[in-house]
Design an enzyme around this catalytic site. Structure first.
Site, PDB file in Angstrom:
ATOM      1  CG  ASN A  12      -1.661   1.237   1.464  1.00 42.71           C
ATOM      2  OD1 ASN A  12      -1.809   2.041   0.541  1.00 42.71           O
ATOM      3  ND2 ASN A  12      -2.163   1.426   2.678  1.00 42.71           N
ATOM      4  CD1 TRP A  13       3.198   0.977  -3.019  1.00 41.07           C
ATOM      5  CD2 TRP A  13       3.484   2.334  -4.783  1.00 41.07           C
ATOM      6  NE1 TRP A  13       3.904   0.277  -3.974  1.00 41.07           N
ATOM      7  CE2 TRP A  13       4.094   1.091  -5.074  1.00 41.07           C
ATOM      8  CE3 TRP A  13       3.534   3.337  -5.746  1.00 41.07           C
ATOM      9  CZ2 TRP A  13       4.753   0.832  -6.284  1.00 41.07           C
ATOM     10  CZ3 TRP A  13       4.174   3.082  -6.950  1.00 41.07           C
ATOM     11  CH2 TRP A  13       4.789   1.846  -7.213  1.00 41.07           C
ATOM     12  CE  LYS A  14       0.239   3.309   4.804  1.00 36.64           C
ATOM     13  NZ  LYS A  14       0.192   3.418   6.261  1.00 36.64           N
ATOM     14  CG  HIS A  97      -5.579   1.497   5.121  1.00 35.12           C
ATOM     15  ND1 HIS A  97      -5.166   2.490   5.981  1.00 35.12           N
ATOM     16  CD2 HIS A  97      -4.529   0.649   4.988  1.00 35.12           C
ATOM     17  CE1 HIS A  97      -3.915   2.254   6.336  1.00 35.12           C
ATOM     18  NE2 HIS A  97      -3.507   1.147   5.751  1.00 35.12           N
ATOM     19  CD  GLU A  99      -2.883   5.332   6.704  1.00 36.18           C
ATOM     20  OE1 GLU A  99      -2.871   5.500   5.469  1.00 36.18           O
ATOM     21  OE2 GLU A  99      -1.942   4.792   7.317  1.00 36.18           O
ATOM     22  CD  GLU A 169      -3.361  -2.962   7.220  1.00 33.35           C
ATOM     23  OE1 GLU A 169      -2.249  -3.184   6.724  1.00 33.35           O
ATOM     24  OE2 GLU A 169      -3.988  -1.909   7.035  1.00 33.35           O
ATOM     25  N   GLY A 175       2.419   1.836  10.842  1.00 34.47           N
ATOM     26  CA  GLY A 175       3.294   2.995  10.716  1.00 34.47           C
ATOM     27  C   GLY A 175       3.955   3.398  12.026  1.00 34.47           C
ATOM     28  CB  SER A 215       5.405  -2.153  11.920  1.00 34.37           C
ATOM     29  OG  SER A 215       4.893  -0.856  12.182  1.00 34.37           O
ATOM     30  N   GLY A 236       2.930  -1.266   4.310  1.00 29.75           N
ATOM     31  CA  GLY A 236       2.912   0.173   4.062  1.00 29.75           C
ATOM     32  C   GLY A 236       4.314   0.683   3.794  1.00 29.75           C
ATOM     33  N   GLY A 237       4.959   1.205   4.823  1.00 30.38           N
ATOM     34  CA  GLY A 237       6.264   1.848   4.677  1.00 30.38           C
ATOM     35  C   GLY A 237       7.277   1.038   3.890  1.00 30.38           C
TER      36      GLY A 237
HETATM   37  C1  PEP Z   1      -0.601  -0.178   6.054  1.00 27.11           C
HETATM   38  O1  PEP Z   1      -0.734   1.027   5.900  1.00 27.11           O
HETATM   39  O2  PEP Z   1      -1.421  -0.947   5.536  1.00 27.11           O
HETATM   40  C2  PEP Z   1       0.535  -0.648   6.840  1.00 27.11           C
HETATM   41  C3  PEP Z   1       0.541  -1.875   7.280  1.00 27.11           C
HETATM   42  O3  PEP Z   1       1.545   0.260   7.068  1.00 27.11           O
HETATM   43  P1  PEP Z   1       2.999  -0.047   7.729  1.00 27.11           P
HETATM   44  O4  PEP Z   1       3.528  -1.291   7.084  1.00 27.11           O
HETATM   45  O5  PEP Z   1       3.819   1.164   7.396  1.00 27.11           O
HETATM   46  O6  PEP Z   1       2.759  -0.220   9.196  1.00 27.11           O
END
Ligand code: PEP
Length: 253
Positions: A12-14, A97, A99, A169, A175, A215, A236-237
């Site tokens: 997920n590039w956000k 998600h 967010e 999640e 994050g 994470s 994500g990151g």
């Molecule tokens: C996400 O946004 O779906 C996610 C899992 O982010 P991160 O890996 O950065 O925690």
């Protein structure tokens, strides 16, 4: 017993990557080997979807959108429909998600209507759910998750589960650098699978892939993915770094 469900890693590039950064990241991903036992998905922002899809046509990597609107068409300024996504070759969408839930106030009821229009358009839904830190501290995380699933996606027909990927999640792990322990992930994934068996049947519960997000990094992916009911990750990151993302993609035993 051989499980029929797939291993999946989705990035997920956000709200990251303009078009030139998109090409750079995809080129770097394309240089790496992907093992046969994993499906790989990337979810760039809307402005990069069509280009990403074209850039990946000669690969097995799929492109997903990060969100879409629940109506088919009309006066919804700023929104993007299922048909529009399909018209640029995108058949997969992330819905729910944390967010979207927290910042854009998406409710379970709204997500249920997004799930419906996605499935009506024969899209694959990556449905995200997960408790907040306060829920886990209060010990209500199983109830919170069950309610998100009941109100957001348990209304669908049994056949449609073929087009669903679930993504657990925990909000406190997204994050933050704080990962759910492999045991915590397994415990929740097992709970979700048992609940699916109760509400639907074991075809559904054994067939659906449940990925973990929060994470995930190259250093922890292997242990998390080794758990029985964890079928991969939503990243994500670490999805913004080709080497890290591909190390995670190839972290299945
Ligand atoms: C996400 O946004 O779906 C996610 C899992 O982010 P991160 O890996 O950065 O925690």
């Amino acid at each position: 017993m051989m499980s029929m469900r797939k291993n999946i890693v989705a990035g997920n590039w956000k709200m990251n990557c303009d078009i030139s950064q998109t090409y750079l990241l995809l080129d770097a991903l394309k240089e790496q080997q992907i093992s046969d036992d994993v499906s790989v998905i990337v979810a760039p922002p809307f402005t990069s979807l069509q280009s990403a899809n074209q850039a990946l046509l000669d690969t097995d990597i799929l492109v997903a959108a990060q969100n879409m609107h629940q109506e088919a068409t009309g006066a919804y300024t700023g929104e993007v429909s299922a048909a529009m996504l399909k018209s640029v070759g995108v058949d997969t969408v992330i819905l729910g998600h944390s967010e979207r839930r927290a910042i854009f106030l998406e409710t379970n009821a709204l997500l249920a209507s997004k799930v419906n229009i996605a499935l009506d358009n024969e899209m694959t839904v990556i449905f995200c759910f997960g408790e907040e830190l306060k829920d886990r501290k209060a010990g209500t995380h199983f109830n919170v998750v069950k309610q998100q699933l009941q109100e957001g996606i348990f209304h669908i027909e049994k056949e449609n589960w073929n087009n669903v990927i679930l993504a657990y999640e925990p909000v406190w792990a997204i994050g933050t650098g704080e990962t759910a322990s492999p045991q915590q992930a397994q415990e929740m994934h097992g709970f979700v699978r048992n609940t699916l068996a109760e509400v639907f049947d074991t075809d559904v519960s054994e067939g659906v892939s449940i990925v973990y997000g929060g994470s995930v990094k190259p250093g922890n992916a292997k242990e998390i993915f080794s758990k029985e009911d964890v079928d991969g990750g939503l990243i994500g990151g670490a999805a913004l770094n080709a080497a890290d993302f591909m190390a995670i993609v190839n972290a299945f035993e």
